[in-house]
Motif scaffolding. Sequence first.
Motif, mmCIF file in Angstrom:
data_model
loop_
_atom_site.group_PDB
_atom_site.id
_atom_site.type_symbol
_atom_site.label_atom_id
_atom_site.label_comp_id
_atom_site.label_asym_id
_atom_site.label_seq_id
_atom_site.Cartn_x
_atom_site.Cartn_y
_atom_site.Cartn_z
ATOM 1 N N LEU A 76 0.786 -1.223 0.000
ATOM 2 C CA LEU A 76 0.000 0.000 0.000
ATOM 3 C C LEU A 76 0.825 1.283 0.000
ATOM 4 O O LEU A 76 0.429 2.279 -0.590
ATOM 5 C CB LEU A 76 -0.926 0.002 1.229
ATOM 6 C CG LEU A 76 -1.874 -1.204 1.341
ATOM 7 C CD1 LEU A 76 -2.651 -1.127 2.636
ATOM 8 C CD2 LEU A 76 -2.810 -1.245 0.150
ATOM 9 N N MET A 77 1.974 1.263 0.669
ATOM 10 C CA MET A 77 2.710 2.515 0.874
ATOM 11 C C MET A 77 4.078 2.198 1.461
ATOM 12 O O MET A 77 4.393 1.043 1.750
ATOM 13 C CB MET A 77 1.952 3.391 1.863
ATOM 14 C CG MET A 77 1.908 2.778 3.271
ATOM 15 S SD MET A 77 0.984 3.731 4.476
ATOM 16 C CE MET A 77 -0.678 3.227 4.037
ATOM 17 N N PRO A 79 5.483 2.994 4.800
ATOM 18 C CA PRO A 79 5.036 3.563 6.071
ATOM 19 C C PRO A 79 6.150 4.352 6.754
ATOM 20 O O PRO A 79 7.333 4.223 6.396
ATOM 21 C CB PRO A 79 4.662 2.327 6.892
ATOM 22 C CG PRO A 79 5.512 1.238 6.337
ATOM 23 C CD PRO A 79 5.647 1.524 4.874
ATOM 24 N N LYS A 83 10.259 4.444 6.165
ATOM 25 C CA LYS A 83 10.951 5.668 5.729
ATOM 26 C C LYS A 83 12.092 6.016 6.676
ATOM 27 O O LYS A 83 13.166 6.455 6.240
ATOM 28 C CB LYS A 83 9.971 6.824 5.634
ATOM 29 C CG LYS A 83 9.018 6.724 4.444
ATOM 30 C CD LYS A 83 8.104 7.936 4.363
ATOM 31 C CE LYS A 83 7.192 7.852 3.142
ATOM 32 N NZ LYS A 83 6.257 8.986 3.050
ATOM 33 N N ILE A 101 1.757 0.131 -6.387
ATOM 34 C CA ILE A 101 1.771 1.313 -5.528
ATOM 35 C C ILE A 101 3.117 1.483 -4.828
ATOM 36 O O ILE A 101 3.681 2.586 -4.794
ATOM 37 C CB ILE A 101 0.629 1.245 -4.494
ATOM 38 C CG1 ILE A 101 -0.723 1.325 -5.213
ATOM 39 C CG2 ILE A 101 0.747 2.384 -3.483
ATOM 40 C CD1 ILE A 101 -1.915 1.136 -4.295
ATOM 41 N N LEU A 102 3.651 0.395 -4.287
ATOM 42 C CA LEU A 102 4.938 0.481 -3.601
ATOM 43 C C LEU A 102 6.025 0.962 -4.555
ATOM 44 O O LEU A 102 6.856 1.803 -4.194
ATOM 45 C CB LEU A 102 5.309 -0.882 -3.015
ATOM 46 C CG LEU A 102 6.679 -0.961 -2.319
ATOM 47 C CD1 LEU A 102 6.728 -0.039 -1.102
ATOM 48 C CD2 LEU A 102 7.004 -2.411 -1.927
ATOM 49 N N ARG A 105 5.718 4.671 -5.095
ATOM 50 C CA ARG A 105 6.187 5.420 -3.921
ATOM 51 C C ARG A 105 7.713 5.410 -3.842
ATOM 52 O O ARG A 105 8.337 6.406 -3.448
ATOM 53 C CB ARG A 105 5.586 4.828 -2.644
ATOM 54 C CG ARG A 105 4.065 4.885 -2.583
ATOM 55 C CD ARG A 105 3.572 6.324 -2.468
ATOM 56 N NE ARG A 105 2.126 6.386 -2.401
ATOM 57 C CZ ARG A 105 1.327 6.563 -3.458
ATOM 58 N NH1 ARG A 105 1.856 6.735 -4.665
ATOM 59 N NH2 ARG A 105 0.019 6.584 -3.311
#
Length: 393
Positions: A76-77, A79, A83, A101-102, A105
């Motif tokens: 999804l991301m 997180p 980071k 999506i990953l 990003r």
Amino acid sequence: METSDLRIALFSGNYNYVRDGANQALNRLVGYLLRQGAAVRIYSPVVENPDFPPTGDVVPIPALPFPGRGEYRAPLMIPPRAKRDLAAFAPNLIHVASPEILGHRAVSYGRKHNLPVVASVHTRFETYPRYYGLAFMEPVVEAALRRFYRRCDAIVAPSESMAQLLRDQRMSYDVGIWTRGVDKEIFTPARRDLAWRASLGIAADDVVITFVGRLVMEKGLDVFSDAIDLLAKRNVRHKVLVIGDGPARDWFEKRLPDAVFVGFQGGADLGRAVASSDILFNPSVTETFGNVTLEAKATGIPVVAAIATGSQSLVTNGVSGRLVTPGAIGDFAEALRYYCEHPDARRAAGKAGEAETVRFGWDAVNQQLVDTYVRLVRQRRAGGKGPARSRVP
């Protein structure tokens, strides 16, 4: 700059939880990088019982089961925790292995922090819709892929035929090659085992036509089945061996009730199963390389494959096998018939294919990608800029 100066942040939607050719190549790459003294950090979804242990350190990324294909995870991301880990790791290059999506990003992170980004292309996602009655979506998917890959500094393909396709599709202005290797200790004619064949009800003089791969419809299971049906109608003696597992196994077993299904095979067991075959039949058009094709050639058996990216770079038509127009059932059946009925031609093609695999050593092919890494980091340190934003459709 040396390989040991590299600090690679690798983002993958599936690093080890479901085994496939792409993530096995990524794990081999990471192992090679670590042996050369480079630092690597992997960011990927994880599961409680992955198909195989990961090579290197993996930072978990949150993900949900992929709709309709629950064995896969949709990340999804990145997180906040990941980071912070990225900041502490301080990479000098980002490698993205899938355009979800990953991956988006990760590309954004690289551009924000002035880091070069390399994307490796592992499958032809734009072809998937046709296997689910959504062929009209292919141009849309291709446009989305173009937007993703054009945000990267460079992309690498596993075969020259796939690299040329990416150029033709205008995916990037910097397209390189990161091919695949083969383990000659595992994939060798010496692993042929007639006793193992006999345990499956396959006689020594049976001609075994084999499918190897994950059992999903986009691998061309329908084309494989239709060609086998036509072979039977022509009274060509043969046996079918299916090596692999997946969500379409029940469909495939019902479609080919006389075939022998041995499920997933790995390592030496896979080498034995492939070497104990007589012909590999690979009708898929979704691969960018085709590890199974290379592995079959290394064991000394001919390959009948679709004229598609990957196979075109691996099979010398009429020498190490036959290349057939995708979906041409009659032509596939004729190529299979020829090898079934002409053992001398089968042996000659297998011997030629084995000779063609000599140049595919894993360390050599991984060094190709390392050279790309080093070039891009040097360029960025010398003041080079990342790719400009493009509105080209």
